[in-house]
Design an enzyme around this catalytic site. Structure first.
Site, PDB file in Angstrom:
ATOM      1  N   GLU A 168       0.784  -1.250   0.000  1.00 33.57           N
ATOM      2  CA  GLU A 168       0.000   0.000   0.000  1.00 33.57           C
ATOM      3  C   GLU A 168       0.811   1.292   0.000  1.00 33.57           C
ATOM      4  O   GLU A 168       0.712   2.097   0.932  1.00 33.57           O
ATOM      5  CB  GLU A 168      -0.906   0.029   1.246  1.00 33.57           C
ATOM      6  CG  GLU A 168      -1.967  -1.005   1.278  1.00 33.57           C
ATOM      7  CD  GLU A 168      -2.844  -0.892   2.532  1.00 33.57           C
ATOM      8  OE1 GLU A 168      -2.468  -0.177   3.475  1.00 33.57           O
ATOM      9  OE2 GLU A 168      -3.908  -1.513   2.546  1.00 33.57           O
ATOM     10  N   GLU A 207      -5.998  -8.529   0.775  1.00 33.21           N
ATOM     11  CA  GLU A 207      -6.513  -8.076   2.066  1.00 33.21           C
ATOM     12  C   GLU A 207      -7.977  -7.704   1.908  1.00 33.21           C
ATOM     13  O   GLU A 207      -8.343  -7.006   0.963  1.00 33.21           O
ATOM     14  CB  GLU A 207      -5.790  -6.816   2.581  1.00 33.21           C
ATOM     15  CG  GLU A 207      -4.470  -7.045   3.226  1.00 33.21           C
ATOM     16  CD  GLU A 207      -3.904  -5.782   3.865  1.00 33.21           C
ATOM     17  OE1 GLU A 207      -4.666  -5.001   4.462  1.00 33.21           O
ATOM     18  OE2 GLU A 207      -2.683  -5.595   3.750  1.00 33.21           O
TER      19      GLU A 207
END
Ligand code: BGP
Length: 497
Positions: free
Chosen positions: A192, A386
């Protein structure tokens, strides 16, 4: 063969973690200190709040040097995966996992980042973990840098704000590619990167009190250096890893909706979406999109780039896109909206969506939209690495945890993944976040639980550490065993809290 109810045979099922949130043993096995070892738990802001307590200052590091740093640092003990990995992997295997996402702690391999030789004890630990996974038929998916790096690189260079991090990162990547080339097929270069806008310390090891540059510029500068690191790692991987290895990027995907059909609102949503897709644009297509260059210019952001950077980015494109998906965001053309591009939780409340206790809008259909959007734009496979529900769980006296709300959450998202596959999107797999309770990234608390497996431990690390199967454990096992057909069983209770 698949029918409409089942997922493809080669679809990867499992869960996802990060070293700094599970391993513990922060000063064992020759490991150096990590940026995450300084993340504090602050009870006054954690429970039920979307507060990032992870910001660390240069003053904190000075205090640590002087032996005066105070606080509670749960990422130092994690859930003791370092010592209990066999037991945990056996439980993942019992659920039928075929994949497990984890990260390698960079300072376990290069304690300060600057050594010329890696720490053999650290390398040997991951050998044992990979061997254990493979013995259970579980494919590791390995993130090179998941929200941590040797703290020495922060002290010396202020983290990724400096290009000096490139050499240590690429050295680290080369070391683990060479060591694990026959054990790990799926790699992710960074977790991320887009979260640098929310916490540039968490994402890039930068302390803001040691730079005069504005925070947004710092975030994009650090990101530029990480793009280069990622591209150079991809290039090294292509040289070192077997041809069937796959190296991906990973972004926190947030679907953006306009609050109204007013064209200005739609344009604003488009801009925020472009800001979110900027990371995949660079890493999949190999160059900066014009929309971001214009954004930099309009906002006076001076992101320094060197000659030759364009070529590095063009040559280091990834094989797949990993996404974390937790929520969508709603926006409108209004004062301040331009700054929202980095927000984890949107400033506008979507009246059609429920929220988790941490204020995260729950939007399964948004996942289907995101998967379609990524596929339409890039035509490279997407891996959901995720997704999940952080909630307060109750351990009953008879050692049970009735987490119907988690079952409902995962159920609803998986149904939409199945729809996206039917839409024609190449989805590689689904690894839900925190299949075993772990330390929260954002708040460093234990009580925000995501797991199918309960860990008897509190926010201060107290408890037996015992692993207990929640109701969602057998539910997820049945979904995996039936390749998704069990999703069509009795309707689960909707998100109840
Ligand atoms: C992602 C991170 C994870 C993780 C997850 C949930 O952004 O990659 O590390 O923890 O979010 O966030 P939190 O732990 O703050 O609930």
């Amino acid at each position: 063969m698949t029918d409409a109810r089942t997922f493809p045979e080669d679809f990867l099922w499992g869960g996802a973690t990060a070293a700094n949130q599970i391993e513990g043993a922060y000063d064992e096995g020759g490991k150096g200190l990590s940026t995450s070892d300084f993340a504090r738990y602050k009870p006054e802001v954690s429970d039920g709040a979307d507060n990032f307590t992870f910001e660390v200052t240069g003053a904190d590091l000075d205090a640590a040097d002087a032996g005066r740093l105070e606080g509670v640092f749960p990422k130092r003990w994690g859930i003791d995966f370092y010592h209990r990995y066999k037991e945990d992997i056996a439980l993942f295997a019992e659920m039928g996992f075929t994949t497990f996402r984890m990260s390698i702690s960079w300072p376990r391999i290069y304690p300060t980042g600057l050594e010329t030789e890696p720490n053999e004890e650290g390398l040997a630990f991951y050998d044992k973990v990979f061997d254990e996974l493979l013995a259970h038929g579980i494919q590791p998916v390995v993130t090179l840098s998941h929200y941590e790096m040797p703290i020495e690189l922060t002290r010396r260079y202020n983290g990724w704000l400096s290009r000096e991090c490139l050499e240590p990162y690429v050295k680290f990547a080369r070391t683990v590619f060479e060591r694990y080339r026959d054990k790990v097929r799926y790699w992710i270069t960074f977790n991320e990167m887009n979260m640098n806008l929310t916490s540039v310390y968490t994402g890039a090891g930068v302390v803001m009190d040691r730079t005069d540059r504005p925070e947004r510029e710092v975030a994009y500068q650090a990101t530029h250096h990480q793009f280069l690191g990622s591209a150079l790692a991809v290039r090294a991987g292509k040289e070192i890893l077997p041809p069937d290895a796959r190296i991906g990027t990973m972004i926190n995907r947030i679907e953006v909706y306009p609050a109204t059909p007013r064209p200005e609102d739609v344009l604003q949503a488009l801009r925020e979406d472009q800001a979110n897709l900027f990371y995949t644009d660079v890493q999949v297509r190999g160059s900066y999109p014009g929309s971001m260059l214009r954004y930099f210019a309009d906002h006076g952001l001076n992101v320094e780039m060197a000659e030759g950077d364009d070529e590095i980015l063009a040559e280091g494109t990834v094989d797949y896109i990993g996404i974390s998906y937790y929520m969508s965001h709603m926006t409108a053309d209004r004062p301040g909206a331009q700054e929202d591009v980095g927000l984890l939780v949107g400033a506008m409340k979507n009246p059609h969506l429920e929220q988790t206790p941490w204020g995260w809008p729950v939007d399964p259909v948004g996942l289907r939209i995101s998967l379609n959007r990524l596929w339409d734009r890039y035509q490279v496979p997407v891996f959901i690495v995720e997704n999940g529900l952080g909630a307060i769980d109750t351990l009953e006296d008879d050692d049970t945890v009735h987490d119907d709300y988690r079952i409902a959450y995962v159920h609803d998202h998986l149904v939409q993944v199945r729809e996206a596959i039917a839409d024609g999107v190449a989805v590689m797999g689904y690894a839900s976040w925190g299949p075993i309770d772990l330390i929260s990234c954002g708040t460093s608390q234990m009580s925000k639980r995501y797991g199918y497996i309960y860990v008897d431990q509190d926010n201060y690390g107290r408890g037996s550490g015992r692993r207990i199967r929640k109701d969602s454990f057998s539910w997820y096992r049945d979904v995996i065993a039936s390749r998704g057909a069990a999703l069509d069983g009795p309707e689960p209770t909707p998100l109840g809290r």
